[in-house]
Write a protein that holds these residues in place. Structure first.
Motif, mmCIF file in Angstrom:
data_model
loop_
_atom_site.group_PDB
_atom_site.id
_atom_site.type_symbol
_atom_site.label_atom_id
_atom_site.label_comp_id
_atom_site.label_asym_id
_atom_site.label_seq_id
_atom_site.Cartn_x
_atom_site.Cartn_y
_atom_site.Cartn_z
ATOM 1 N N VAL A 17 0.998 -1.392 -0.102
ATOM 2 C CA VAL A 17 -0.211 -0.161 0.154
ATOM 3 C C VAL A 17 1.372 1.514 -0.381
ATOM 4 N N ALA A 18 0.800 2.354 -1.049
ATOM 5 C CA ALA A 18 1.362 3.327 -0.761
ATOM 6 C C ALA A 18 0.288 3.956 -0.715
ATOM 7 N N ALA A 19 1.322 5.092 0.520
ATOM 8 C CA ALA A 19 0.931 5.857 1.064
ATOM 9 C C ALA A 19 1.211 7.506 0.664
ATOM 10 N N LEU A 20 0.577 8.126 0.536
ATOM 11 C CA LEU A 20 0.201 9.446 0.052
ATOM 12 C C LEU A 20 0.038 10.417 -0.106
ATOM 13 N N ASP A 21 -0.188 10.461 1.718
ATOM 14 C CA ASP A 21 -1.658 11.080 2.880
ATOM 15 C C ASP A 21 -0.402 12.375 3.532
ATOM 16 N N GLN A 22 0.654 12.435 3.322
ATOM 17 C CA GLN A 22 1.116 13.680 4.233
ATOM 18 C C GLN A 22 0.553 15.028 4.174
ATOM 19 N N SER A 23 0.425 15.192 6.017
ATOM 20 C CA SER A 23 -0.332 16.366 5.358
ATOM 21 C C SER A 23 0.318 17.928 6.264
ATOM 22 N N GLY A 24 -0.143 18.397 7.180
ATOM 23 C CA GLY A 24 0.422 19.485 7.377
ATOM 24 C C GLY A 24 1.546 19.563 8.107
ATOM 25 N N GLY A 25 1.607 18.549 8.977
ATOM 26 C CA GLY A 25 3.044 18.806 10.090
ATOM 27 C C GLY A 25 3.867 17.557 9.242
ATOM 28 N N SER A 26 3.689 17.347 8.257
ATOM 29 C CA SER A 26 4.681 16.129 7.431
ATOM 30 C C SER A 26 4.923 16.526 6.131
ATOM 31 N N THR A 27 4.594 17.257 5.288
ATOM 32 C CA THR A 27 4.252 17.941 3.876
ATOM 33 C C THR A 27 5.901 18.291 3.883
ATOM 34 N N PRO A 28 6.502 19.982 5.024
ATOM 35 C CA PRO A 28 6.900 20.652 4.760
ATOM 36 C C PRO A 28 8.795 19.348 4.299
ATOM 37 N N GLU A 29 8.655 18.373 5.703
ATOM 38 C CA GLU A 29 9.530 17.906 5.140
ATOM 39 C C GLU A 29 9.835 16.372 3.760
ATOM 40 N N ALA A 30 8.431 16.457 3.356
ATOM 41 C CA ALA A 30 8.388 15.263 1.650
ATOM 42 C C ALA A 30 9.091 16.456 1.170
ATOM 43 N N LEU A 31 8.852 17.553 0.942
ATOM 44 C CA LEU A 31 8.759 18.505 0.285
ATOM 45 C C LEU A 31 10.627 18.855 0.105
ATOM 46 N N ARG A 32 11.294 18.712 1.386
ATOM 47 C CA ARG A 32 12.650 18.881 1.029
ATOM 48 C C ARG A 32 12.858 17.515 0.678
ATOM 49 N N LEU A 33 13.138 16.736 1.186
ATOM 50 C CA LEU A 33 13.074 15.260 0.576
ATOM 51 C C LEU A 33 13.064 15.313 -0.791
ATOM 52 N N TYR A 34 11.767 16.627 -1.394
ATOM 53 C CA TYR A 34 11.386 16.069 -2.871
ATOM 54 C C TYR A 34 11.897 16.858 -3.140
ATOM 55 N N GLY A 35 13.166 17.953 -2.827
ATOM 56 C CA GLY A 35 14.701 19.110 -3.317
ATOM 57 C C GLY A 35 13.412 20.327 -3.482
ATOM 58 N N ILE A 36 12.088 20.965 -2.590
ATOM 59 C CA ILE A 36 11.567 21.579 -2.498
ATOM 60 C C ILE A 36 12.038 22.478 -0.873
ATOM 61 N N PRO A 37 13.041 23.057 -1.383
ATOM 62 C CA PRO A 37 13.044 23.600 -0.030
ATOM 63 C C PRO A 37 11.968 24.651 0.595
ATOM 64 N N ASP A 38 11.437 25.265 2.308
ATOM 65 C CA ASP A 38 10.765 25.834 3.145
ATOM 66 C C ASP A 38 10.873 27.114 1.949
ATOM 67 N N THR A 39 11.679 27.586 1.689
ATOM 68 C CA THR A 39 11.996 29.190 0.904
ATOM 69 C C THR A 39 10.795 29.073 0.280
ATOM 70 N N ALA A 40 11.266 28.202 -0.656
ATOM 71 C CA ALA A 40 9.806 28.156 -2.696
ATOM 72 C C ALA A 40 9.188 28.325 -2.092
ATOM 73 N N TYR A 41 7.717 28.333 -0.877
ATOM 74 C CA TYR A 41 6.732 28.045 -1.145
ATOM 75 C C TYR A 41 6.215 29.363 0.049
#
Length: 298
Positions: A17-41
């Motif tokens: 089962v793929a978990a694609l449910d990152q919410s408010g708390g875990s989304t910034p970390e997922a974006l950083r892992l994906y290569g998008i820093p906090d300063t990008a949004y």
């Protein structure tokens, strides 16, 4: 017919089962892992737009199919979105053969007695009504265990089962997720208490009610074997919990009947800067490794 097909696939099909449910708390970390820093949004709206773009790239990649991915857990905003003019739950099931599931919890309370209970969910009923209309098969809700506190673990398990029975009343299959943190000072001790409390909760379920369990990969191999074999359990899923995919897969291989439901470990090689072809190749590796650890046990 669709409900029966989904139930049969959820309970018995080889895969994960793929978990694609990152919410408010875990989304910034997922974006950083994906290569998008906090300063990008700026703000939550832009943040969720970016994570939605990442999820769409994953869901539309050729490797992301029902051949090895049994189901996908979605965030509420993802459930309400579309791909090529088609609602995402319908797209996943009809075009990809993947069962759509939904994260429904509203986050967690501050830690008390070694655990974090779920926050109240005053909007749960309208959310469940929408989920049923959109073809969602089941739901997921997460609470957290840090310490081997018998009273604290009993409280979160009781809360999980209480909400699960309510969700089952809508014809949905609930996923109960009391995550034991891998940083717990006594992870094995907490897991032993958790297994026994979940067993009590399963025995108390009404006839005909089935749940899924999503649990941290245990320190002691096959600790959750009694739960895997319980008549009221449709499937036992394993979260990666901060382990790398290599580590999580190696640990998972030693737990018979438990399949992967990874989030961070699934996307750890994906980057916003890669081409769609490169992303599909990286995703294919992640899917193959997660599948192998779920299906072929040591």
């Amino acid at each position: 017919m669709t409900d029966k097909q989904m139930a049969a696939q959820m309970a018995g099909k080889p895969g994960f089962v793929a978990a694609l449910d990152q919410s408010g708390g875990s989304t910034p970390e997922a974006l950083r892992l994906y290569g998008i820093p906090d300063t990008a949004y700026n703000g939550d709206a832009e943040m969720f737009d970016l994570i939605h773009e990442m999820r769409v790239r994953i869901m539309t990649a050729p490797a992301f199919s029902g051949d090895k991915v049994i189901a996908a857990i979605l965030f509420e905003r993802t459930m309400d979105s579309e791909i090529s003019g088609k609602p995402i739950p319908s797209y996943l099931w009809e075009d990809r053969g993947i069962i759509p599931l939904l994260k429904v919890d509203a986050g967690r309370e501050s830690e008390s007695d070694g655990v974090q209970l779920m926050k109240p969910m005053p909007k749960l009923d309208p959310l469940l009504e929408r989920a049923v209309k959109k073809g969602i098969h089941g739901t997921k809700m997460r609470s957290v265990v840090r310490l081997p506190s018998a009273s604290g673990i009993a409280a979160i398990v009781a809360q999980q089962f209480e909400v699960a029975k309510h969700i089952a009343g809508y014809g949905l299959t609930p996923i109960i997720e009391p995550e034991v943190l891998i940083s717990s000072p006594d992870k094995a001790g907490a897991e032993a208490i958790l297994r026994d409390e979940i067993s009590k909760g399963l025995e108390a379920l009404p006839d005909g009610v089935k749940v899924m369990l999503k649990l941290t990969i245990p320190t002691v191999a096959d600790l959750y074997k009694p739960l895997v074999e319980h008549r009221n359990v449709a499937r036992v899923l394993a979260l990666s919990g901060g382990y790398t995919r290599t580590d999580a897969c190696e640990r998972l291989k030693h737990n018979k009947g438990v399949i992967a439901s990874f989030s961070r470990a699934l996307i750890e090689e994906l980057r916003v800067s890669t081409t769609d072809t490169e992303l599909n190749e990286a995703l294919s590796r992640a899917i193959n490794e997660s599948y192998e650890a779920s299906v072929h046990k040591a």
